[in-house]
Write an enzyme that holds these catalytic residues in place. Structure first.
Site, PDB file in Angstrom:
ATOM      1  N   HIS A   1      -7.653   1.188   4.288  1.00 29.93           N
ATOM      2  CA  HIS A   1      -6.410   1.411   5.035  1.00 29.93           C
ATOM      3  C   HIS A   1      -6.584   2.355   6.221  1.00 29.93           C
ATOM      4  O   HIS A   1      -5.604   2.889   6.736  1.00 29.93           O
ATOM      5  CB  HIS A   1      -5.302   1.941   4.092  1.00 29.93           C
ATOM      6  CG  HIS A   1      -4.843   0.918   3.094  1.00 29.93           C
ATOM      7  ND1 HIS A   1      -4.230   1.252   1.892  1.00 29.93           N
ATOM      8  CD2 HIS A   1      -4.892  -0.435   3.130  1.00 29.93           C
ATOM      9  CE1 HIS A   1      -3.937   0.137   1.230  1.00 29.93           C
ATOM     10  NE2 HIS A   1      -4.332  -0.893   1.943  1.00 29.93           N
TER      11      HIS A   1
ATOM     12  N   ASN B   1      -5.665   6.504 -15.054  1.00 28.04           N
ATOM     13  CA  ASN B   1      -4.376   6.819 -14.429  1.00 28.04           C
ATOM     14  C   ASN B   1      -3.611   7.735 -15.377  1.00 28.04           C
ATOM     15  O   ASN B   1      -3.804   7.670 -16.592  1.00 28.04           O
ATOM     16  CB  ASN B   1      -3.579   5.527 -14.173  1.00 28.04           C
ATOM     17  CG  ASN B   1      -2.497   5.691 -13.125  1.00 28.04           C
ATOM     18  OD1 ASN B   1      -1.583   6.501 -13.271  1.00 28.04           O
ATOM     19  ND2 ASN B   1      -2.595   4.931 -12.045  1.00 28.04           N
TER      20      ASN B   1
HETATM   21  C1  BJW Z   1      -3.019   9.791 -11.010  1.00 23.72           C
HETATM   22  C2  BJW Z   1      -3.016  11.152 -10.879  1.00 23.72           C
HETATM   23  C3  BJW Z   1      -4.064  11.817 -11.349  1.00 23.72           C
HETATM   24  C4  BJW Z   1      -1.104  10.411  -9.980  1.00 23.72           C
HETATM   25  N1  BJW Z   1      -5.071  11.099 -11.924  1.00 23.72           N
HETATM   26  N2  BJW Z   1      -3.919   9.042 -11.542  1.00 23.72           N
HETATM   27  C5  BJW Z   1       0.950 -10.396  -1.829  1.00 23.72           C
HETATM   28  C6  BJW Z   1       1.948 -10.184  -2.770  1.00 23.72           C
HETATM   29  C7  BJW Z   1       2.982  -9.281  -2.499  1.00 23.72           C
HETATM   30  C8  BJW Z   1       3.024  -8.580  -1.289  1.00 23.72           C
HETATM   31  C9  BJW Z   1       2.039  -8.796  -0.365  1.00 23.72           C
HETATM   32  C10 BJW Z   1       1.020  -9.686  -0.652  1.00 23.72           C
HETATM   33  N3  BJW Z   1       0.180  -9.677   0.430  1.00 23.72           N
HETATM   34  C11 BJW Z   1       0.652  -8.822   1.355  1.00 23.72           C
HETATM   35  C12 BJW Z   1       1.791  -8.280   0.919  1.00 23.72           C
HETATM   36  C13 BJW Z   1       2.604  -7.301   1.685  1.00 23.72           C
HETATM   37  C14 BJW Z   1       2.079  -5.891   1.570  1.00 23.72           C
HETATM   38  C15 BJW Z   1       2.204  -5.449   0.107  1.00 23.72           C
HETATM   39  O1  BJW Z   1       1.271  -5.503  -0.665  1.00 23.72           O
HETATM   40  N4  BJW Z   1       3.370  -4.955  -0.264  1.00 23.72           N
HETATM   41  C16 BJW Z   1       3.602  -4.472  -1.637  1.00 23.72           C
HETATM   42  C17 BJW Z   1       4.367  -3.168  -1.569  1.00 23.72           C
HETATM   43  C18 BJW Z   1       4.290  -5.546  -2.435  1.00 23.72           C
HETATM   44  N5  BJW Z   1       0.693  -5.739   2.040  1.00 23.72           N
HETATM   45  C19 BJW Z   1       0.400  -5.630   3.328  1.00 23.72           C
HETATM   46  O2  BJW Z   1       1.270  -5.672   4.177  1.00 23.72           O
HETATM   47  C20 BJW Z   1      -1.050  -5.489   3.731  1.00 23.72           C
HETATM   48  N6  BJW Z   1      -1.346  -6.349   4.791  1.00 23.72           N
HETATM   49  C21 BJW Z   1      -1.460  -7.692   4.628  1.00 23.72           C
HETATM   50  O3  BJW Z   1      -1.486  -8.204   3.535  1.00 23.72           O
HETATM   51  O4  BJW Z   1      -1.544  -8.383   5.809  1.00 23.72           O
HETATM   52  C22 BJW Z   1      -1.569  -9.817   5.766  1.00 23.72           C
HETATM   53  C23 BJW Z   1      -2.132 -10.288   7.077  1.00 23.72           C
HETATM   54  C24 BJW Z   1      -3.233 -11.094   7.085  1.00 23.72           C
HETATM   55  C25 BJW Z   1      -3.779 -11.534   8.308  1.00 23.72           C
HETATM   56  C26 BJW Z   1      -3.191 -11.128   9.505  1.00 23.72           C
HETATM   57  C27 BJW Z   1      -2.087 -10.288   9.503  1.00 23.72           C
HETATM   58  C28 BJW Z   1      -1.557  -9.866   8.281  1.00 23.72           C
HETATM   59  C29 BJW Z   1      -1.344  -4.095   4.291  1.00 23.72           C
HETATM   60  C30 BJW Z   1      -1.066  -3.006   3.323  1.00 23.72           C
HETATM   61  C31 BJW Z   1      -1.245  -1.633   3.999  1.00 23.72           C
HETATM   62  C32 BJW Z   1      -0.774  -0.505   3.090  1.00 23.72           C
HETATM   63  N7  BJW Z   1      -0.797   0.741   3.780  1.00 23.72           N
HETATM   64  C33 BJW Z   1      -0.338   1.958   3.110  1.00 23.72           C
HETATM   65  C34 BJW Z   1       0.187   2.988   4.164  1.00 23.72           C
HETATM   66  C35 BJW Z   1      -0.762   3.284   5.241  1.00 23.72           C
HETATM   67  C36 BJW Z   1      -1.718   4.368   4.871  1.00 23.72           C
HETATM   68  C37 BJW Z   1      -1.131   5.751   5.056  1.00 23.72           C
HETATM   69  O5  BJW Z   1      -0.262   5.991   5.906  1.00 23.72           O
HETATM   70  O6  BJW Z   1      -1.586   6.616   4.324  1.00 23.72           O
HETATM   71  O7  BJW Z   1      -1.392   2.488   2.323  1.00 23.72           O
HETATM   72  S1  BJW Z   1       0.949   1.721   1.943  1.00 23.72           S
HETATM   73  C38 BJW Z   1       0.455   2.967   0.832  1.00 23.72           C
HETATM   74  O8  BJW Z   1       0.224   2.316  -0.443  1.00 23.72           O
HETATM   75  C39 BJW Z   1      -0.914   3.452   1.346  1.00 23.72           C
HETATM   76  C40 BJW Z   1      -1.724   3.405   0.071  1.00 23.72           C
HETATM   77  O9  BJW Z   1      -3.114   3.303   0.368  1.00 23.72           O
HETATM   78  C41 BJW Z   1      -1.182   2.215  -0.666  1.00 23.72           C
HETATM   79  C42 BJW Z   1      -1.487   2.191  -2.129  1.00 23.72           C
HETATM   80  O10 BJW Z   1      -0.861   3.227  -2.804  1.00 23.72           O
HETATM   81  P1  BJW Z   1      -1.598   3.948  -4.036  1.00 23.72           P
HETATM   82  O11 BJW Z   1      -2.858   4.548  -3.587  1.00 23.72           O
HETATM   83  O12 BJW Z   1      -1.668   2.992  -5.164  1.00 23.72           O
HETATM   84  O13 BJW Z   1      -0.579   5.148  -4.332  1.00 23.72           O
HETATM   85  P2  BJW Z   1       0.709   5.198  -5.273  1.00 23.72           P
HETATM   86  O14 BJW Z   1       1.473   6.414  -4.917  1.00 23.72           O
HETATM   87  O15 BJW Z   1       1.421   3.926  -5.287  1.00 23.72           O
HETATM   88  O16 BJW Z   1       0.104   5.388  -6.732  1.00 23.72           O
HETATM   89  C43 BJW Z   1      -0.560   6.577  -7.150  1.00 23.72           C
HETATM   90  C44 BJW Z   1      -1.025   6.385  -8.581  1.00 23.72           C
HETATM   91  O17 BJW Z   1      -1.777   7.515  -8.966  1.00 23.72           O
HETATM   92  C45 BJW Z   1       0.136   6.256  -9.591  1.00 23.72           C
HETATM   93  O18 BJW Z   1      -0.106   5.130 -10.429  1.00 23.72           O
HETATM   94  C46 BJW Z   1       0.050   7.563 -10.415  1.00 23.72           C
HETATM   95  O19 BJW Z   1       0.431   7.385 -11.782  1.00 23.72           O
HETATM   96  C47 BJW Z   1      -1.415   7.901 -10.290  1.00 23.72           C
HETATM   97  N8  BJW Z   1      -1.763   9.305 -10.408  1.00 23.72           N
HETATM   98  N9  BJW Z   1      -1.789  11.529 -10.233  1.00 23.72           N
HETATM   99  C48 BJW Z   1      -4.963   9.742 -12.003  1.00 23.72           C
HETATM  100  N10 BJW Z   1      -4.174  13.166 -11.299  1.00 23.72           N
END
Ligand code: BJW
Ligand code: ZN
Length: 239
Positions: free
Chosen positions: A116, A207
């Site tokens: 990302h 997790n």
């Molecule tokens: C602990 C802990 C401890 C706490 N020990 N654990 C198919 C199906 C459905 C939707 C889509 C799909 N394909 C695409 C989509 C749309 C979308 C998407 O997935 N949306 C979903 C929300 C449904 N995806 C996209 O848009 C992607 N692009 C794409 O698919 O483009 C298609 C395309 C193709 C060709 C041309 C053009 C387009 C892009 C996704 C980009 C995501 N970006 C972000 C923000 C930017 C980065 C930033 O500013 O920092 O990235 S979103 C945000 O979520 C960030 C993260 O990297 C990402 C993941 O989050 P993460 O890391 O899982 O964090 P949390 O907070 O959700 O979870 C934390 C976890 O830690 C929890 O479970 C806690 O329990 C745990 N935890 N403390 C262990 N100590």
């Protein structure tokens, strides 16, 4: 639990790790989702989009600069360091992080890819040039005059094709795939557990709580990554 993970890892030649915001939580970086998962009262879905940047680049930059200021003050935690050690314990290893915070690199990881982007890089909206960037009071501009944007993958944007193909190729031949500190809901990274399963890798999740994939993986360890990972590494190194 840790014993089972170590048993699985003893014969592993090829290990892949996917990390998310949870790995950096113990360093003091807020996660995206869950009760503590708000960044300055905004959800990622509201500000991490190209539309939000078009509407109000100042607000989006303010958000990223504010996050930079937090991340600049924190340090890698034992979870990051344990992963950095793991790359030396297996013949083949790859770390893929969804995080943009640079903490894996600061902990010494070298075999890693960022899916990302990186919060300390900006990219020109006109000429596409990438440059290191931190904390400016005004909207940052490129030497060509174009507006800079964070070099981050926002919702609806394609992830870097080379990063994705290298990761998928690796997962397809991995013996063990770790899924650490991610809610496993954001695609395409969220597809990795299914791909790992299709290609017969053992999947270990770490997790602090159950996630949508917990019942799907081979081993789900509930606990903090900064406590579990160092224990796994120290047991692995003992024999
Ligand atoms: C602990 C802990 C401890 C706490 N020990 N654990 C198919 C199906 C459905 C939707 C889509 C799909 N394909 C695409 C989509 C749309 C979308 C998407 O997935 N949306 C979903 C929300 C449904 N995806 C996209 O848009 C992607 N692009 C794409 O698919 O483009 C298609 C395309 C193709 C060709 C041309 C053009 C387009 C892009 C996704 C980009 C995501 N970006 C972000 C923000 C930017 C980065 C930033 O500013 O920092 O990235 S979103 C945000 O979520 C960030 C993260 O990297 C990402 C993941 O989050 P993460 O890391 O899982 O964090 P949390 O907070 O959700 O979870 C934390 C976890 O830690 C929890 O479970 C806690 O329990 C745990 N935890 N403390 C262990 N100590
Ligand atoms: Zn430019």
């Amino acid at each position: 639990m840790i014993g089972t993970a170590v048993k699985i890892l003893r014969t592993a030649k090829s290990v892949f790790i996917l990390t998310g915001a949870g790995i950096s939580a113990e360093s003091g970086v807020p996660t995206f989702r869950g009760s503590d998962g708000l960044w300055k009262n905004y959800r990622a879905e509201e500000l991490a989009t190209p539309q939000a940047f078009e509407r109000n680049p100042g607000l989006v930059w303010e958000w990223y600069h504010w996050r930079q200021s937090i991340i600049l003050k924190v340090k890698p935690n034992p979870g990051h360091y344990a992963i950095a050690e793991m790359e030396n314990l297996f013949p083949r290893f790859l770390l893929l992080t969804q995080n943009v915070d640079d903490l894996h690199r600061k902990a010494g990881s070298r075999k890693f890819l960022e899916i990302h982007g990186n919060i300390f890089r900006a990219r020109c909206t006109v000429c596409d040039k990438k440059i290191g960037h931190t904390l400016t009071p005004e909207l940052p501009h490129c030497e060509c005059g174009g507006l800079l944007r964070p070099d981050i993958v926002w919702f609806g944007e394609a992830i870097p094709q080379d990063v994705w193909s290298e990761s998928i190729n690796f997962v397809q031949q991995a013996d063990v795939v770790f899924i650490v500190g991610t809610s496993a809901v954001v695609y395409p990274a969220a597809a990795i557990p299914q791909i790992a399963r299709d290609y017969q890798a053992k999947i270990i999740e770490i997790n602090i709580e159950k996630t949508p994939i917990s019942d799907f993986v081979d081993l789900s360890i509930i606990g903090k990554s900064g406590e579990i990972l160092p224990k796994i590494v120290s047991e692995l190194k003992q024999t």
